[in-house]
Write a protein that holds these residues in place. Structure first.
Motif, short mmCIF file in Angstrom:
data_model
loop_
_atom_site.label_atom_id
_atom_site.label_comp_id
_atom_site.label_asym_id
_atom_site.label_seq_id
_atom_site.Cartn_x
_atom_site.Cartn_y
_atom_site.Cartn_z
N ILE A 23 31.77 63.77 74.71
CA ILE A 23 31.05 62.58 74.31
C ILE A 23 29.89 63.01 73.40
CG2 ILE A 23 29.58 62.59 76.38
CD1 ILE A 23 29.63 59.48 76.22
N LYS A 24 29.78 62.34 72.26
CA LYS A 24 28.73 62.67 71.29
C LYS A 24 27.72 61.53 71.20
CE LYS A 24 31.75 65.50 68.37
NZ LYS A 24 32.31 65.69 67.00
N ILE A 25 26.45 61.89 71.27
CA ILE A 25 25.37 60.90 71.18
C ILE A 25 24.55 61.22 69.94
CG2 ILE A 25 23.47 59.78 72.40
CD1 ILE A 25 26.12 59.78 73.95
N GLY A 26 24.40 60.23 69.07
CA GLY A 26 23.61 60.41 67.86
C GLY A 26 22.47 59.40 67.79
N LEU A 27 21.25 59.89 67.56
CA LEU A 27 20.10 59.02 67.38
C LEU A 27 19.56 59.26 65.96
CD1 LEU A 27 19.95 60.16 70.56
CD2 LEU A 27 18.03 58.59 70.60
N TYR A 28 19.44 58.16 65.21
CA TYR A 28 19.03 58.27 63.82
C TYR A 28 17.81 57.38 63.59
CZ TYR A 28 23.82 59.97 63.81
OH TYR A 28 24.97 60.63 64.12
N TYR A 29 16.69 58.04 63.25
CA TYR A 29 15.42 57.33 63.07
C TYR A 29 15.07 57.25 61.58
CZ TYR A 29 14.39 58.04 68.07
OH TYR A 29 14.41 58.03 69.45
N PHE A 35 16.75 51.88 63.33
CA PHE A 35 17.12 52.90 64.33
C PHE A 35 18.58 52.68 64.69
CE2 PHE A 35 18.07 53.62 68.80
CZ PHE A 35 17.82 54.99 68.91
N ASN A 36 19.33 53.76 64.77
CA ASN A 36 20.74 53.68 65.14
C ASN A 36 21.05 54.61 66.29
OD1 ASN A 36 21.98 51.88 62.99
ND2 ASN A 36 21.00 53.41 61.70
N LEU A 37 21.82 54.10 67.23
CA LEU A 37 22.34 54.89 68.34
C LEU A 37 23.86 54.84 68.28
CD1 LEU A 37 22.18 56.43 71.08
CD2 LEU A 37 22.04 54.19 72.19
N THR A 38 24.48 56.01 68.22
CA THR A 38 25.94 56.08 68.17
C THR A 38 26.44 56.88 69.36
OG1 THR A 38 25.90 56.03 65.75
CG2 THR A 38 27.94 56.75 66.80
N ILE A 39 27.43 56.32 70.05
CA ILE A 39 28.04 56.98 71.21
C ILE A 39 29.54 57.05 70.96
CG2 ILE A 39 28.34 56.94 73.71
CD1 ILE A 39 25.91 55.02 73.82
N GLU A 40 30.07 58.27 70.89
CA GLU A 40 31.50 58.46 70.62
C GLU A 40 32.13 59.30 71.73
OE1 GLU A 40 32.51 59.29 66.30
OE2 GLU A 40 30.38 59.82 66.32
#
Length: 277
Positions: A193-199, A204-209
């Motif tokens: 599982i990959k968690i990406g936080l982009y500020y 703001f973006n949160l991506t969960i794959e």
């Protein structure tokens, strides 16, 4: 004769004028009635939406209170009992053979590891803990805990200059992550599982794959997809847009977008009733 013709003409004109006025009156009445109907329908829809929002807020607040209660019980009671058991087992060591001591020490190590795991788990359930550490640090600790468990490999990536999104927003985002992690483990049988936080300043973006089994898009509208709908509802409460995409054997991707400049209405409305406060 001419006078009578003029009277007839006047009567016709007056009748026509009355019919036109009556027509205008009927049209005006129908327009007003339709406008009122539309207004009532909009007010009814707004009330229904408001009721659903308040119901969801209340449910989430109750869930947070329950999680905080469970967290305190785990930390204050269960871990203390296990610590007492571990201590008593240590006192028995002098009365055992060398072989029994080895088995006893193995058991004590298992109890010690269980105490550590329970304490870490209790922290992930606690609102105060998440509030104190912030979203990024909490996710970093979760990544360590999850990777140590061996159940799934979690990769966390943070880009941009970090800033606070507000207590309630970060709590809701973390709960969405927990829901996604639970789905990946329980339903998708994912290995990663990959968690990406982009500020950035505007978004703001949160991506969960995850790389799990995936699901058909129709599940989002099906009763069995309540967890997925719950994530979208939670996101809506904090003004975030949630897009969930998946297909069979292609894993699942959850993307949340949030404008940090938009006023945090949910937090303002519920701050005085925040869980654990």
């Amino acid at each position: 004769m001419l006078f009578k013709d003029e009277q007839v003409i006047l009567i016709i004109i007056a009748g026509t004028a009355l019919l036109l006025l009556l027509g205008f009156f009927m049209v005006g009445f129908l327009l007003m009635f339709q406008k009122k109907q539309n207004k009532n329908a909009m007010e009814k829809a707004e009330l229904k939406s408001s009721f659903k929002q308040e119901l969801l807020k209340t449910r989430i607040e109750i869930q947070e209170e329950t999680l905080n209660y469970v967290s305190r019980e785990m930390h204050d009671n269960i871990t203390q009992v296990l610590s007492f058991v571990k201590l008593n087992m240590g006192l028995l060591a002098n009365k055992l053979t060398d072989e029994q001591k080895v088995k006893l020490n193995d058991s004590r190590e298992l109890i010690a590891q269980t105490i550590t795991d329970l304490r870490n788990l209790s922290k992930s359930l606690s609102f105060e803990h998440i509030n104190a550490l912030g979203l990024v640090k909490t996710l970093e600790l979760e990544a360590i805990r999850v990777n140590k468990s061996g159940l799934i490999n979690m990769d966390l990536n943070v880009e941009g200059e970090m800033y606070s999104l507000g207590e309630q927003r970060e709590l809701v985002l973390f709960r969405i992550f927990q829901e996604a992690l639970n789905n990946a483990l329980k339903h998708a049988d994912a290995a990663n599982i990959k968690i990406g936080l982009y500020y950035n300043a505007q978004m703001f973006n949160l991506t969960i794959e995850d790389d799990g089994a995936g699901f058909q898009p129709e599940l989002l509208t099906d009763k069995s997809g309540s967890g997925l709908r719950n994530m979208k509802n939670r996101a809506g409460l904090i003004g975030a847009e949630a897009v969930i995409t998946s297909s069979l054997k292609q894993g699942c991707t959850i993307k949340l977008s949030l404008n940090p400049l938009v006023e945090e209405n949910y937090a303002n409305e519920t701050h005085s009733n925040s869980p654990g406060r």
